[in-house]
Design an enzyme around this catalytic site. Structure first.
Site, PDB file in Angstrom:
ATOM      1  N   ASN A  42      25.340  21.147  69.288  1.00  0.00           N
ATOM      2  CA  ASN A  42      25.159  20.654  67.806  1.00  0.00           C
ATOM      3  C   ASN A  42      26.007  21.558  67.002  1.00  0.00           C
ATOM      4  O   ASN A  42      26.562  22.717  67.279  1.00  0.00           O
ATOM      5  CB  ASN A  42      23.831  21.130  67.279  1.00  0.00           C
ATOM      6  CG  ASN A  42      23.463  22.414  67.577  1.00  0.00           C
ATOM      7  OD1 ASN A  42      23.778  23.301  68.418  1.00  0.00           O
ATOM      8  ND2 ASN A  42      22.590  23.146  66.667  1.00  0.00           N
ATOM      9  N   ILE A  43      27.012  20.610  65.978  1.00  0.00           N
ATOM     10  CA  ILE A  43      27.962  21.197  65.197  1.00  0.00           C
ATOM     11  C   ILE A  43      27.444  21.098  63.906  1.00  0.00           C
ATOM     12  O   ILE A  43      27.438  19.942  63.338  1.00  0.00           O
ATOM     13  CB  ILE A  43      29.423  20.320  65.580  1.00  0.00           C
ATOM     14  CG1 ILE A  43      29.435  20.232  67.152  1.00  0.00           C
ATOM     15  CG2 ILE A  43      30.202  20.924  64.648  1.00  0.00           C
ATOM     16  CD1 ILE A  43      29.961  21.434  67.734  1.00  0.00           C
ATOM     17  N   GLU A  44      27.029  22.177  62.966  1.00  0.00           N
ATOM     18  CA  GLU A  44      26.657  22.166  61.846  1.00  0.00           C
ATOM     19  C   GLU A  44      27.740  22.204  60.562  1.00  0.00           C
ATOM     20  O   GLU A  44      28.812  22.410  61.165  1.00  0.00           O
ATOM     21  CB  GLU A  44      25.740  23.323  61.635  1.00  0.00           C
ATOM     22  CG  GLU A  44      24.464  23.206  62.482  1.00  0.00           C
ATOM     23  CD  GLU A  44      23.377  24.172  62.251  1.00  0.00           C
ATOM     24  OE1 GLU A  44      23.688  25.230  61.581  1.00  0.00           O
ATOM     25  OE2 GLU A  44      22.128  23.962  62.789  1.00  0.00           O
ATOM     26  N   GLU A  55      23.072  15.923  71.370  1.00  0.00           N
ATOM     27  CA  GLU A  55      23.074  14.886  72.085  1.00  0.00           C
ATOM     28  C   GLU A  55      24.055  13.387  71.559  1.00  0.00           C
ATOM     29  O   GLU A  55      24.765  13.020  72.178  1.00  0.00           O
ATOM     30  CB  GLU A  55      21.666  14.047  72.269  1.00  0.00           C
ATOM     31  CG  GLU A  55      20.994  13.871  71.001  1.00  0.00           C
ATOM     32  CD  GLU A  55      20.163  15.191  70.548  1.00  0.00           C
ATOM     33  OE1 GLU A  55      20.808  16.292  70.341  1.00  0.00           O
ATOM     34  OE2 GLU A  55      18.913  14.807  70.333  1.00  0.00           O
ATOM     35  N   CYS A  88      15.881  14.028  67.650  1.00  0.00           N
ATOM     36  CA  CYS A  88      15.508  13.565  66.166  1.00  0.00           C
ATOM     37  C   CYS A  88      15.345  12.162  65.896  1.00  0.00           C
ATOM     38  O   CYS A  88      16.070  11.386  66.797  1.00  0.00           O
ATOM     39  CB  CYS A  88      16.603  14.286  65.121  1.00  0.00           C
ATOM     40  SG  CYS A  88      18.002  13.779  64.844  1.00  0.00           S
ATOM     41  N   CYS A  91      19.134  10.662  66.049  1.00  0.00           N
ATOM     42  CA  CYS A  91      19.470  10.488  67.446  1.00  0.00           C
ATOM     43  C   CYS A  91      18.918   9.486  68.300  1.00  0.00           C
ATOM     44  O   CYS A  91      19.499   8.788  69.220  1.00  0.00           O
ATOM     45  CB  CYS A  91      19.388  11.986  68.296  1.00  0.00           C
ATOM     46  SG  CYS A  91      20.616  13.089  67.494  1.00  0.00           S
TER      47      CYS A  91
HETATM   48  N1  THU Z   1      19.389  19.641  66.942  1.00  0.00           N
HETATM   49  C1  THU Z   1      20.056  19.001  67.897  1.00  0.00           C
HETATM   50  O1  THU Z   1      21.490  19.133  68.051  1.00  0.00           O
HETATM   51  N2  THU Z   1      19.273  18.149  68.506  1.00  0.00           N
HETATM   52  C2  THU Z   1      17.927  17.717  68.652  1.00  0.00           C
HETATM   53  O2  THU Z   1      17.246  17.190  69.453  1.00  0.00           O
HETATM   54  C3  THU Z   1      17.197  18.411  67.671  1.00  0.00           C
HETATM   55  C4  THU Z   1      18.115  19.136  66.556  1.00  0.00           C
HETATM   56  C5  THU Z   1      20.280  20.408  65.889  1.00  0.00           C
HETATM   57  C6  THU Z   1      20.620  19.931  64.599  1.00  0.00           C
HETATM   58  C7  THU Z   1      20.620  21.250  63.978  1.00  0.00           C
HETATM   59  O3  THU Z   1      22.031  21.758  64.121  1.00  0.00           O
HETATM   60  C8  THU Z   1      19.455  22.219  64.475  1.00  0.00           C
HETATM   61  O4  THU Z   1      19.425  21.588  65.679  1.00  0.00           O
HETATM   62  C9  THU Z   1      18.264  22.619  63.852  1.00  0.00           C
HETATM   63  O5  THU Z   1      17.885  21.410  63.373  1.00  0.00           O
END
Ligand code: THU
Length: 131
Positions: A42-44, A55, A88, A91
């Site tokens: 995950n890249i925020e 994913e 989520c 996704c």
């Molecule tokens: N996140 C994912 O990368 N995948 C998931 O299946 C659920 C949520 C990430 C998004 C965000 O960077 C962090 O988790 C918190 O929501």
């Protein structure tokens, strides 16, 4: 049987998560039928809505190299939270488009593992067939 090598790669990818806002790291990995792996994390972003889930990072990396749904053997998505992170809603919509309905999706944290499919996670989905 859950692919432990694929899960291990996804756990390794937790190290590459960029999650300074949530501090919640997610790792993912796509494995193709010919044995290639495509990593994701995950890249925020400070503009939170622009963050990309692990994913999506992994499956976009695979597609960017020319991989298509019929080439994909499985995808793993892992976290270190108390509960397994199910994809989520955004996704799920992306996975409906880019995965076959019955392709294994492995979900895990450090103490639990499960296998599902996008068909199971997203029944009655909207697809190109509806257009
Ligand atoms: N996140 C994912 O990368 N995948 C998931 O299946 C659920 C949520 C990430 C998004 C965000 O960077 C962090 O988790 C918190 O929501």
């Amino acid at each position: 049987m859950i692919d432990q090598e694929l899960l291990n790669r996804a756990f390794k990818n937790l190290e590459n998560a960029y999650a300074p806002y949530s501090n919640y790291r997610v790792g993912a990995c796509v494995k193709t039928k010919n044995g290639d792996f495509y990593d994701g994390a995950n890249i925020e972003n400070a503009s939170y809505g622009l963050s990309n889930c692990a994913e999506r990072s992994a499956i976009f990396a695979a597609y960017s190299k020319g991989v298509r749904k019929e080439d994909i053997e499985a995808i793993a998505i892992v976290c270190e939270g108390k509960t397994i992170a199910a994809p989520c809603g955004a996704c799920r919509q992306v996975l409906v488009e880019l995965l076959n309905g019955d392709t294994p999706i492995y979900l895990a944290n450090r103490s639990e593992q499960m296998e599902t499919t996008i068909e199971e996670l997203m029944p009655m989905s909207f697809t190109g067939a509806d257009l």
